[in-house]
Design an enzyme around this catalytic site. Structure first.
Site, short mmCIF file in Angstrom:
data_model
loop_
_atom_site.label_atom_id
_atom_site.label_comp_id
_atom_site.label_asym_id
_atom_site.label_seq_id
_atom_site.Cartn_x
_atom_site.Cartn_y
_atom_site.Cartn_z
N SER A 17 0.80 -1.23 0.00
CA SER A 17 0.00 0.00 0.00
C SER A 17 0.84 1.27 0.00
CB SER A 17 -0.97 0.01 1.19
OG SER A 17 -0.26 -0.06 2.40
N LYS B 136 -6.49 3.50 8.74
CA LYS B 136 -5.65 4.54 8.14
C LYS B 136 -6.32 5.91 8.23
CE LYS B 136 -3.40 1.34 4.91
NZ LYS B 136 -3.30 0.88 3.50
#
Length: 782
Positions: free
Chosen positions: A687, A730
């Site tokens: 990511s 996140k």
């Protein structure tokens, strides 16, 4: 020097000092060794040795432990005795050798100092006649029977037979046999009190026959089992011998009492057919064993476990949906998904009472309330709550139990928990299921496959019980920080509910409702003595903790409470209201500051978003270039996948160098270095691909990244942006850090449903599916 026999006086005094005996009796003409330890008895011996050496001996009615010199605790008939020898091993211990002289009866006790004395009447033997055939017959019979006793008793010397034949006086013969027989002290006293010689001989004959029968019975048992005898056979022989002696003495067999108790337990337990059959078989085995046998303990422990389990006993569920919802909301703030699932389960149970319990798995960072939520669910349902920690468990037997062939075998933790709960439908929490290990002792996670499968656990078989136990009514809840380490087969059996973390507002509300009151009570403070305003809580959350959960926040609140408690205890203050300016004296310097803007003002520095087992985190990626020959250096403890993302990002930049306005010869004359700070922390995953590509583009185009911007996403060589996981964690990390703009893959737009409204309102989201769109949004001229 005179022989001791010459020391016997012709006239024995009628006032004698009394020495009590507790475990034996002294007969006239018999010699008896004694040990005296009582201080007053030692003084008695010393004074007797200084005079005529004659003392009176009476048998005590009490045991040695209840030693007393009270006259009513002593028999009235005893023997006068001559001290033949006396030796002192130390001041508090004397060894004696005494010889009985004659019987006496106490007329009156005289309390002496410090020992007891008595006025006595000496008893003459009655019924002794010369040439009395009855007496001679009794004596001959006693000699004959006692000869048999000597032959059957290894402890009696054979020389006693010759001594026995040399005795001509009936009274001495009766007393000698009575003193030698292994009989109770009360029976010896009865012989001592019998003055008529014929009655005494009859009494001794009766005792002699009884002793002979016991010895012959023991000898018979010994001859029956003496064949090829190993250790177990020898134990059996001893048990049978003891049993025969008990039957002969008319004593009740206690083994049957224990067997009856287990029978009552089995009848009361309402065991299923299979378990009942096994219990009956084990009880039958137990009834044939002796308590001293090692197998006896194994069987009795097994029956204890079998009868203690709640086979058919469960608690009644609280199916009041509104009441359950209220209880859940009272115990926990937020966690709406988990609460919704529990309410759904209750609703199904209300409509279909025989529905099987769900297997829920709470996944989230530490401190987000996974374990406490399980306890809250049990309270809402009205069920018992059992928790076991699986962290570090490596032995399959911890789950399934040990087989009974092993020493110290026990059932596994599942059955142990059910027994502790006393209910067959508790809420059973398996904590830290992601930290189960495996080694040569087996794989505990494989043993959990049957436990956590509603289609199988109705007949869960523990190795120790070896009979099926129904776990289908149990509500199993597991917890984990991450699912990566949980085997796929086990993960497939569980319904995963994610507890991602809390926003700053949620933390303030939780701290106000739960954490502050709990810490106040823990530190002996009242509500009026300490108060936190909202600004102070905001400051603690943002400046002293950076976590998804609440544990560190509670520790910091506890530290403030300790400081306030100290001041109140020292009478410095009576109450404190904590404001922002008051926090530093209690917690010290700020630990976390928001220096995001300053860190991203340089080309080549970009903020990414990462997922960790403890929640989301910011990830700064730095890139720089230097003179060299096409080299790419990666530092910061990067994993293999992350290194591949960096290589893919560089390949995309070189492929599109002309479009991006980068000199194509730049790569031939320069080395590129990509570094991810917090170099001591291992990092991996795809990511960060978008972030690495943006850092390289920023460096090579000399453009900086927009302030308060972070990004996440995986890239391909063609420049596509692929979706990633951990979006909620996140975004919560971005919100905690004050990020205002986030770039994420287009395919992750659906994940915003799980994000709190406050976070969505305060962050601007850009959804992209191509790298060129990322660069247009992220890069700007200085």
């Amino acid at each position: 020097m005179k022989h001791p026999q010459d020391l016997i006086p012709k006239n024995i005094p009628t006032l004698l000092p009394i020495l009590p005996l507790f475990d034996t009796a002294l007969f006239p003409k018999m010699v008896l060794p004694l040990i005296v330890m009582a201080q007053d008895s030692i003084q008695l011996i010393d004074e007797a040795m200084a005079k005529d050496r004659i003392i009176g001996i009476l048998v005590s009615k009490t045991s040695y432990e209840d030693e007393t010199e009270a006259p009513d605790e002593l028999y009235n008939v005893g023997s006068s005795a001559l001290i033949l020898k006396m030796a002192k091993t130390d001041e508090n211990k004397a060894q004696l050798l005494v010889q009985g002289l004659s019987r006496f009866q106490v007329k009156k006790f005289v309390k002496g100092q410090p020992y007891l004395k008595a006025k006595v009447k000496h008893i003459k033997e009655k019924g002794i006649k010369r040439h009395d055939k009855r007496i001679e017959a009794l004596m001959a019979n006693i000699v004959g029977q006692f000869t048999k006793v000597i032959a059957l008793s290894p402890g009696l010397p054979q020389e006693m037979e010759a001594m026995l034949n040399s005795i001509r006086e009936p009274d001495i013969l009766a007393d000698m046999v009575a003193s030698t027989l292994n009989i109770r002290i009360e029976e010896k006293q009865r012989v001592l009190e019998t003055t008529n010689i014929k009655k005494r001989l009859n009494e001794v004959t009766r005792l002699l026959y009884h002793q002979l029968e016991i010895l012959e019975l023991g000898n018979k048992i010994q001859s029956q089992v003496q064949g090829d005898m190993d250790k177990r056979q020898r134990e059996y022989y001893l048990r049978e011998q003891l049993k025969a002696i008990k039957e002969e003495l008319g004593e009740h067999d206690e083994d049957s009492l224990e067997t009856d108790e287990y029978r009552a337990k089995i009848d009361k337990s309402e065991l299923p057919e299979e378990a009942l059959k096994e219990a009956e078989r084990e009880l039958k085995r137990l009834s044939r064993m002796h308590p001293s046998s090692s197998e006896y303990t194994v069987s009795s422990t097994y029956l204890d476990w079998l009868t203690a389990l709640p086979w058919n006993h469960g608690t009644e569920d609280n199916l009041d949906i509104k009441k359950a919802r209220k209880a859940l909301n009272h115990d926990h703030y937020g966690l709406e998904k988990a609460k919704k699932r529990i309410i759904e389960y209750l609703a199904v149970r209300k409509l279909k009472p025989d529905s099987k319990g769900p297997i829920l798995c709470f996944v989230g960072p530490p401190g987000t309330g996974k374990t406490s939520l399980g306890r809250s669910i049990a309270n809402a349902l009205g069920r018992k709550f059992i928790r076991i920690s699986l962290g570090g468990v490596r032995d399959e037997a911890e789950i399934r139990g040990h087989r009974r062939t092993y020493v110290g075998a026990l059932p596994g933790r599942i059955i142990q928990g059910i027994r502790r709960a006393g209910s067959n439908n508790p809420v059973f929490m398996l904590d830290e299921i992601d930290k189960v290990g495996s080694d040569f002792r087996g794989d505990p996670s494989a043993a959990l496959l049957e436990v956590l499968d509603p289609e199988q656990n109705f007949s869960f078989s523990d190795h120790y019980l070896d009979v099926a136990f129904d776990l289908s009514k149990v509500m199993f809840i597991t917890t984990a920080n991450m699912l990566d380490t949980v085997p796929p087969a086990l993960r497939d059996r569980m319904e995963v509910l994610e507890l991602s973390g809390y926003t700053e507002d949620e933390k303030i509300k939780i701290a106000t409702r739960y954490l502050i009151p709990r810490q106040r009570n823990a530190h002996g403070l009242k509500a009026a003595q300490i108060q936190f305003n909202q600004g102070a809580l905001n400051h603690i959350i943002s400046g002293y903790t950076r976590e998804a959960g609440l544990r560190n926040l509670e520790r910091e609140i506890a530290a403030v409470c300790r400081g306030v408690a100290t001041k109140i205890a020292e009478n410095e203050v009576k109450s404190v209201r904590i404001k922002v300016k008051d926090i530093r004296p209690y917690l010290g310097q700020l630990r976390f500051t928001r220096q995001i803007s300053e860190r991203t003002l340089t080309p080549g520095v970009v903020m990414g978003l990462a997922w960790t087992p403890t929640g989301g985190a910011l990830l700064f990626i730095e890139a720089t270039a230097m003179k060299g020959k096409k080299g790419l250096t990666l530092t910061g403890q990067l994993g293999g996948v992350m290194k591949e993302s960096a290589t893919a990002a560089l390949s995309f930049i070189r492929t599109n160098a002309d479009t991006m306005g980068i000199d194509e010869d730049f790569f031939d004359t320069h080395d590129i270095h990509i570094h991810v700070p917090a170099g001591a922390t291992p990092k991996d995953g795809p990511s960060a691909g978008v972030t690495m590509m943006t850092a390289l583009a920023s460096l090579l185009t000399s453009k900086i990244v927009a302030q308060d911007l972070a990004m996440t996403g995986e890239i391909t060589l063609r420049g596509n942006v692929l979706p990633v996981g951990g979006i909620k964690e996140k975004m919560l990390a971005a919100h905690r850090a004050g990020i205002k703009t986030v770039i994420m893959p287009q395919w992750n737009e659906k994940d915003l449903e799980d994000i709190p409204e406050k976070v969505k309102n305060e962050i601007k989201f850009h959804f992209v599916d191509d790298m060129t769109d990322v660069l247009k949004i992220a890069l700007k001229d200085r």
